[in-house]
Motif scaffolding. Structure first.
Motif, PDB file in Angstrom:
ATOM      1  N   UNK A 257     -11.668 -36.147   5.527  1.00 39.52           N
ATOM      2  CA  UNK A 257     -11.619 -35.902   6.964  1.00 39.52           C
ATOM      3  C   UNK A 257     -11.581 -34.385   7.166  1.00 39.52           C
ATOM      4  N   UNK A 258     -12.399 -33.878   8.048  1.00 37.77           N
ATOM      5  CA  UNK A 258     -12.557 -32.431   8.221  1.00 37.77           C
ATOM      6  C   UNK A 258     -11.750 -31.958   9.425  1.00 37.77           C
ATOM      7  N   UNK A 259     -10.951 -30.939   9.181  1.00 36.42           N
ATOM      8  CA  UNK A 259     -10.182 -30.291  10.255  1.00 36.42           C
ATOM      9  C   UNK A 259     -10.779 -28.905  10.476  1.00 36.42           C
ATOM     10  N   UNK A 260     -11.532 -28.706  11.560  1.00 36.08           N
ATOM     11  CA  UNK A 260     -12.211 -27.421  11.763  1.00 36.08           C
ATOM     12  C   UNK A 260     -11.286 -26.335  12.296  1.00 36.08           C
ATOM     13  N   UNK A 261     -11.515 -25.114  11.819  1.00 33.26           N
ATOM     14  CA  UNK A 261     -10.794 -23.935  12.290  1.00 33.26           C
ATOM     15  C   UNK A 261     -11.828 -22.844  12.554  1.00 33.26           C
ATOM     16  N   UNK A 262     -11.712 -22.174  13.652  1.00 38.55           N
ATOM     17  CA  UNK A 262     -12.671 -21.118  13.994  1.00 38.55           C
ATOM     18  C   UNK A 262     -12.420 -19.863  13.170  1.00 38.55           C
ATOM     19  N   UNK A 263     -13.510 -19.297  12.615  1.00 39.09           N
ATOM     20  CA  UNK A 263     -13.465 -17.990  11.962  1.00 39.09           C
ATOM     21  C   UNK A 263     -14.776 -17.275  12.280  1.00 39.09           C
ATOM     22  N   UNK A 264     -14.776 -15.960  12.194  1.00 35.33           N
ATOM     23  CA  UNK A 264     -15.977 -15.185  12.488  1.00 35.33           C
ATOM     24  C   UNK A 264     -16.983 -15.326  11.354  1.00 35.33           C
ATOM     25  N   UNK A 265     -18.267 -15.388  11.710  1.00 35.06           N
ATOM     26  CA  UNK A 265     -19.318 -15.583  10.709  1.00 35.06           C
ATOM     27  C   UNK A 265     -19.296 -14.517   9.613  1.00 35.06           C
ATOM     28  N   UNK A 266     -19.186 -13.211   9.929  1.00 33.53           N
ATOM     29  CA  UNK A 266     -19.150 -12.213   8.844  1.00 33.53           C
ATOM     30  C   UNK A 266     -17.958 -12.416   7.908  1.00 33.53           C
ATOM     31  N   UNK A 267     -16.822 -12.840   8.473  1.00 36.63           N
ATOM     32  CA  UNK A 267     -15.624 -13.096   7.686  1.00 36.63           C
ATOM     33  C   UNK A 267     -15.860 -14.257   6.719  1.00 36.63           C
ATOM     34  N   UNK A 268     -16.533 -15.312   7.179  1.00 32.61           N
ATOM     35  CA  UNK A 268     -16.826 -16.477   6.340  1.00 32.61           C
ATOM     36  C   UNK A 268     -17.785 -16.107   5.216  1.00 32.61           C
ATOM     37  N   UNK A 269     -18.855 -15.410   5.550  1.00 31.69           N
ATOM     38  CA  UNK A 269     -19.845 -15.041   4.543  1.00 31.69           C
ATOM     39  C   UNK A 269     -19.250 -14.106   3.490  1.00 31.69           C
ATOM     40  N   UNK A 270     -18.326 -13.242   3.921  1.00 31.44           N
ATOM     41  CA  UNK A 270     -17.673 -12.326   2.986  1.00 31.44           C
ATOM     42  C   UNK A 270     -16.928 -13.092   1.895  1.00 31.44           C
ATOM     43  N   UNK A 271     -16.192 -14.130   2.282  1.00 29.87           N
ATOM     44  CA  UNK A 271     -15.398 -14.862   1.300  1.00 29.87           C
ATOM     45  C   UNK A 271     -16.237 -15.874   0.519  1.00 29.87           C
ATOM     46  N   UNK A 272     -17.349 -16.336   1.071  1.00 27.18           N
ATOM     47  CA  UNK A 272     -18.257 -17.166   0.270  1.00 27.18           C
ATOM     48  C   UNK A 272     -18.791 -16.351  -0.897  1.00 27.18           C
ATOM     49  N   UNK A 273     -19.173 -15.096  -0.632  1.00 27.51           N
ATOM     50  CA  UNK A 273     -19.687 -14.235  -1.704  1.00 27.51           C
ATOM     51  C   UNK A 273     -18.599 -13.911  -2.727  1.00 27.51           C
ATOM     52  N   UNK A 274     -17.350 -13.713  -2.247  1.00 31.10           N
ATOM     53  CA  UNK A 274     -16.260 -13.379  -3.167  1.00 31.10           C
ATOM     54  C   UNK A 274     -15.945 -14.543  -4.113  1.00 31.10           C
ATOM     55  N   UNK A 275     -16.046 -15.783  -3.616  1.00 31.23           N
ATOM     56  CA  UNK A 275     -15.619 -16.930  -4.397  1.00 31.23           C
ATOM     57  C   UNK A 275     -16.778 -17.703  -5.002  1.00 31.23           C
ATOM     58  N   UNK A 276     -18.008 -17.222  -4.845  1.00 28.37           N
ATOM     59  CA  UNK A 276     -19.173 -17.935  -5.359  1.00 28.37           C
ATOM     60  C   UNK A 276     -19.250 -17.795  -6.875  1.00 28.37           C
ATOM     61  N   UNK A 277     -19.999 -18.734  -7.512  1.00 27.45           N
ATOM     62  CA  UNK A 277     -20.226 -18.620  -8.952  1.00 27.45           C
ATOM     63  C   UNK A 277     -19.753 -19.816  -9.743  1.00 27.45           C
ATOM     64  N   UNK A 278     -19.785 -20.974  -9.145  1.00 23.40           N
ATOM     65  CA  UNK A 278     -19.406 -22.174  -9.902  1.00 23.40           C
ATOM     66  C   UNK A 278     -17.944 -22.508  -9.744  1.00 23.40           C
ATOM     67  N   UNK A 279     -17.389 -23.288 -10.693  1.00 21.41           N
ATOM     68  CA  UNK A 279     -15.983 -23.688 -10.640  1.00 21.41           C
ATOM     69  C   UNK A 279     -15.099 -22.467 -10.791  1.00 21.41           C
ATOM     70  N   UNK A 280     -14.301 -22.200  -9.768  1.00 20.89           N
ATOM     71  CA  UNK A 280     -13.412 -21.036  -9.778  1.00 20.89           C
ATOM     72  C   UNK A 280     -11.996 -21.532  -9.960  1.00 20.89           C
ATOM     73  N   UNK A 281     -11.438 -21.264 -11.115  1.00 20.60           N
ATOM     74  CA  UNK A 281     -10.056 -21.644 -11.397  1.00 20.60           C
ATOM     75  C   UNK A 281      -9.115 -20.616 -10.781  1.00 20.60           C
ATOM     76  N   UNK A 282      -7.983 -21.082 -10.258  1.00 17.55           N
ATOM     77  CA  UNK A 282      -7.032 -20.160  -9.629  1.00 17.55           C
ATOM     78  C   UNK A 282      -6.597 -19.082 -10.608  1.00 17.55           C
ATOM     79  N   UNK A 283      -6.284 -19.480 -11.848  1.00 21.87           N
ATOM     80  CA  UNK A 283      -5.868 -18.495 -12.836  1.00 21.87           C
ATOM     81  C   UNK A 283      -6.981 -17.496 -13.132  1.00 21.87           C
ATOM     82  N   UNK A 284      -8.225 -18.011 -13.218  1.00 20.20           N
ATOM     83  CA  UNK A 284      -9.360 -17.120 -13.472  1.00 20.20           C
ATOM     84  C   UNK A 284      -9.537 -16.149 -12.314  1.00 20.20           C
TER      85      UNK A 284
END
Length: 584
Positions: free
Chosen positions: A127-154
């Motif tokens: 079930x999706x709970x939407x929250x508003x965020x600015x588009x540049x802010x969203x794209x910034x963090x997609x690029x930061x966290x991109x690259x496959x399975x990201x482990x918290x420790x990694x």
């Protein structure tokens, strides 16, 4: 779009004007620019510096009837991004934040888009709970966290900066427990390093590491206000506490009693002292790390924020051959910094300067500094008595806490020494009543006291987003400004440079009481504080609030900030005491 109850929601521009974030003239100019350029109104307002991203998110969320936020590390679980995929997240302009059971909270540029919500539900099975965020802010963090399975420790390991080095260690670091295994070869060291580095870079004074039911909350105090820094996942708190205790040379096996530690590190290419304090709570141990960065220490009186007339008076007091000079104010108001600045003015090869502190915060050349250690009986009073046998010219006392310390300080001032000290009182004239309460005789105090300074720290207006504004009538009335005319003041709208607070850095607000012959006579009689203020008012004394109002008129801070940090009753309840109010 209609609000609940059939009332139409305000449009973005109307809402910004109604909340005071924009003036009608600014909105009109922005709408004209939007019409000519075709840009989106919200982006235009942020890019032109009229409002902050935080104000835009909050206003858009209210217009749309949804929740809004600015994304940052700690709000997003990077391991959830593969549920949607990098390409699909960029196409939909969304990023998953966190999941609780089968409900997934997702930051979206268009949280009202039903097709997008349905697509996310199909991809994730949640079930999706939407929250508003600015588009540049969203794209910034997609690029930061991109690259496959990201482990918290990694992810935490990738944030590591090797420019943090503990340079003071002792052979005996106390008993070891199996918690050590959790920090050896794990990302915990990197997490603590990131917290330290980020706080140092932002100019923070303290780091708070607090346990709660969901894990750990890490906050830092910048310009006197606590701000969220990161939220490590559950299960890391004990290891984080263990790591900090190890570098602070504390007993990591003892969790039931408060402890104190200290360590010197190298960060950003410079040495920084840390003071660590632990406190047991219901949820676990809480740590507070005090950051003592010499680079942030301003030792020139001219840099502290004294107005010209107050600075001249304070300098005149310090240039007397002997006497007691007090700096007053609440905890965290910068009293010790003011004392160090006074010592910087007074120190020379011809003078023997001795300080008694708990603890020594910064080391100064040409100054002999001593740490109090009450655990072995090395109290302020005991060190002071020994100091008087060291042929001192100038003595600085970190704090007058009790009758014995106060009496030794007064006696030292009466026997030809210059004595500087801090005292916890609300204002400069209140220092007299405080010492009388410590049973110092009025005739001794009147002879020993040369002057006192009362101070507060107000946040500076951020230069990157400052704008002129007209305070409300109630604020002007509280400030004692009855004739405002066309006078305007400055405030910050909020930007990235100031973390959307509108303030960056702090400036001191100072009132200076010089003990002139008329003031000395009323102190000798043991007169109450309001009588001292009355005599001071006849000699040009300016109360702290009025000093702050003048700083606001000069554009250094906002009028609301001055009212927040200064007393609201400078003259207390005495009708004949001079108010010293200012007409703009």
């Amino acid at each position: 779009m209609s609000a609940q109850g059939g009332q139409p929601r305000k449009r973005l521009g109307e809402l910004l004007v109604s909340t005071g974030a924009l003036t009608a003239a600014q909105l009109e100019a922005a709408l004209a620019e939007q019409k000519a350029s075709g840009r989106v109104l919200g982006e235009l307002l942020v890019e032109d510096g009229m409002i902050s991203s935080q104000v835009l998110v909050r206003s858009l969320a209210e217009c749309l009837g949804v929740r809004g936020c600015l994304l940052r590390h700690g709000l997003i679980d990077p391991s959830l991004l593969p549920l949607i995929g990098e390409e699909e997240a960029e196409r939909l302009k969304v990023i998953p934040m966190f999941r609780v059971r089968d409900q997934l909270t997702v930051a979206m540029a268009e949280p009202q888009s039903i097709p997008t919500i349905d697509r996310l539900a199909h991809l994730t099975g949640c079930r999706v709970r939407p929250v508003l965020a600015l588009e540049p802010n969203i794209l910034e963090y997609i690029r930061k966290y991109a690259g496959g399975n990201v482990d918290v420790n990694e992810f935490l390991t990738s944030l590591a900066d090797t420019d943090v080095e503990v340079i003071e260690r002792e052979q005996d670091e106390g008993p070891k427990t199996n918690l050590d295994k959790m920090v050896q070869g794990s990302p915990i060291v990197n997490l603590v390093n990131v917290a330290l580095l980020t706080s140092v870079r932002e100019g923070a004074s303290d780091i708070h590491i607090e346990p709660h039911a969901g894990g750990t909350r890490v906050r830092c105090r910048i310009d006197g206000k606590l701000r969220d820094l990161m939220s490590p996942p559950a299960g890391m708190h004990s290891a984080i506490v263990s790591r900090v205790k190890v570098i602070g040379l504390m007993d990591i096996a003892e969790r039931r009693l408060p402890q104190e530690g200290r360590v010197k590190i190298v960060a950003e290419g410079r040495e920084i002292d840390l003071r660590v304090s632990s406190m047991p709570t219901l949820m676990g141990e809480k740590l507070v790390i005090r950051i003592l960065d010499k680079e942030n220490l301003k030792v020139r009186l001219e840099d502290l924020g004294f107005r010209e007339s107050a600075l001249k008076t304070f300098t005149r007091i310090l240039n007397q051959p002997h006497g007691l000079v007090l700096v007053t104010g609440p905890t965290g108001s910068g009293k010790t910094t003011t004392l160090y600045s006074a010592l910087d003015l007074l120190r020379s090869p011809e003078s023997n300067i001795v300080t008694v502190e708990d603890p020594v915060e910064y080391q100064l050349d040409l100054v002999n500094q001593t740490n109090v250690n009450e655990g072995i009986g090395l109290t302020f009073a005991r060190v002071l008595r020994s100091t008087l046998r060291q042929d001192p010219d100038i003595i600085m006392i970190g704090e007058i806490r009790d009758h014995e310390t106060a009496r030794v300080a007064v006696q030292a001032a009466l026997t030809g020494h210059m004595v500087l000290a801090t005292l916890h009182t609300n204002d400069a004239p209140g220092a007299v009543a405080r010492l009388l309460d410590m049973t110092i005789e009025s005739y001794l105090l009147s002879s020993a006291l040369s002057g006192s300074v009362g101070q507060r720290l107000a946040r500076r207006v951020c230069e990157s987003c400052s704008m002129r504004y007209h305070p409300s009538e109630s604020v002007l009335a509280d400030a004692g400004l009855s004739e405002v005319g066309s006078a305007t003041f400055r405030k910050g709208t909020g930007c990235q440079a100031c973390h959307n607070s509108g303030f960056k850095g702090r400036v001191g607000i100072y009132e200076v009481m010089e003990v002139t012959p008329p003031v000395r006579r009323v102190i000798h009689t043991g007169a109450p504080t309001h009588e001292i203020r009355r005599v001071l008012g006849s000699e040009g004394y300016v109360p702290m609030r009025d000093e702050g109002v003048r700083l606001a008129q000069d554009g250094h801070t906002s009028l609301e900030e001055v009212l927040r940090v200064t007393k609201s009753d400078d003259v207390e309840d005495v009708p004949d005491a001079p108010a010293g109010r200012i007409a703009a």
